[in-house]
Design an enzyme around this catalytic site. Structure first.
Site, PDB file in Angstrom:
ATOM      1  N   LYS A  54       0.848  -1.208   0.000  1.00  0.00           N
ATOM      2  CA  LYS A  54       0.000   0.000   0.000  1.00  0.00           C
ATOM      3  C   LYS A  54       0.877   1.249   0.000  1.00  0.00           C
ATOM      4  CE  LYS A  54      -3.913  -2.349   2.060  1.00  0.00           C
ATOM      5  NZ  LYS A  54      -4.787  -2.671   3.193  1.00  0.00           N
ATOM      6  N   GLN A  98      -4.879  -1.486   9.399  1.00  0.00           N
ATOM      7  CA  GLN A  98      -4.804  -2.806   8.748  1.00  0.00           C
ATOM      8  C   GLN A  98      -5.421  -3.869   9.670  1.00  0.00           C
ATOM      9  OE1 GLN A  98      -3.846  -3.294   5.605  1.00  0.00           O
ATOM     10  NE2 GLN A  98      -4.130  -5.496   5.682  1.00  0.00           N
ATOM     11  N   ASP A 121     -11.190   2.869   3.719  1.00  0.00           N
ATOM     12  CA  ASP A 121     -11.522   1.446   3.595  1.00  0.00           C
ATOM     13  C   ASP A 121     -13.025   1.246   3.370  1.00  0.00           C
ATOM     14  OD1 ASP A 121      -9.538  -0.549   3.706  1.00  0.00           O
ATOM     15  OD2 ASP A 121      -9.147  -0.134   5.820  1.00  0.00           O
TER      16      ASP A 121
END
Ligand code: GUN
Length: 282
Positions: A54, A98, A121
């Site tokens: 990422k 995460q 997200d």
């Protein structure tokens, strides 16, 4: 029939290329940078690789990144404090924690602490709610990437029977809602589903996100179906998906593992970060 492979690397490269140009344009017009903060708690090796990828993608498209790694025994309150300081920082456009988190940390509490407008997200309950209601929303990266992949075939989802295997909050549930938004007829199957093969055999579009290596066999797939494999399973033979490679003998399109959905998730994260930055300027 031999399936055409849905090349996630190539499709994601196109998405990133266009995001890169749009970010350069945003920076030029606003004089502001675009920044994504990524928090990782603990030393889950898979998470470490995902986060590294990422951050690399951010560099490639012109997004400034902040990578924050916290020890596995960091308390829930310390993580919440970190999120709060990033939430208050006007130079930070997106915050991503995460998953999975260590067991002592309540995932729901953490996801709720990320402000809706910085939730790149699409996991915040209000963003999920907007998706359910059909309002403009930041949507979860992996299912959004699957939609983009299917769109790349030029085949419309309208009226198609789409079957989703798995009902996770990260993939299965938002996947079903995004397919519904595209006017597909959607069936969600899970570990308690009865007569699973009968249902999968009716799918024009089959999305597998259950975390079971090579679970979907060619006998379960309709001739000519589009099959997207979201599984990433670490086995003795390396990383394999949820779909048996022999499915390519019956499917019209199949996404490989690796090189399928994985790179799409990251490209959609870049896109979501740009969307978040734009909205914060409105
Ligand atoms: N873990 C596995 N997939 C994801 C994802 O899309 N976002 C976050 N934050 N964690 C994940």
């Amino acid at each position: 029939m031999t399936a055409v492979m849905l090349d996630g690397k190539a499709i994601s490269a196109k998405v990133k290329e266009s995001v890169k140009a749009e970010i350069a344009d945003f920076i030029e017009k606003t004089g502001k940078s675009v920044t994504l903060a990524v928090i990782r708690v603990g030393d889950n090796p898979a998470s470490e690789i995902y986060v590294r990828n990422k951050i690399r993608a951010c560099e490639a498209v012109g997004i400034r990144s902040l990578s924050i790694t916290l020890a596995g025994d960091t308390s829930e309150n310390e993580v919440l404090d970190k999120i709060q300081s990033l939430a208050a920082d006007k130079s930070v456009n997106g915050i991503l924690v995460q998953l999975p988190l260590p067991a002592h940390i309540n995932e729901n509490k953490i996801l709720l602490a990320i402000p809706k407008e910085k939730d790149v997200d699409g996991f915040h309950p209000e963003n999920v709610g907007d998706l359910v209601l059909g309002n403009p929303a930041i949507t979860a990266c992996t299912p959004s990437g699957v939609i983009e992949m299917i769109a790349s075939t030029g085949i419309s989802l309208c009226g198609k029977h789409a079957v989703v295997l798995g009902r996770s909050n990260i993939v299965g549930k938002p996947m079903a809602l995004l397919l519904l938004q595209q006017n597909a007829t959607v069936t969600v199957c899970h570990s308690k589903t009865q007569n699973l093969s009968e249902i999968t055999a009716q799918a024009d579009v089959l999305i597998a996100a259950i975390g079971k290596p090579n679970f979907v066999k060619k006998e379960m797939v309709k001739q000519g179906a589009i099959v997207v494999d979201v599984g990433i399973n670490r086995t003795e033979n390396g990383i394999v998906g949820d779909v048996d490679p022999a499915v390519q003998e019956v499917a019209s399109y199949l996404s490989p593992v690796p090189g399928g959905v994985g790179p799409m998730t990251i490209a959609m994260l870049m896109k979501n970060t740009l969307i978040a930055a734009r909205r914060q300027c409105e």
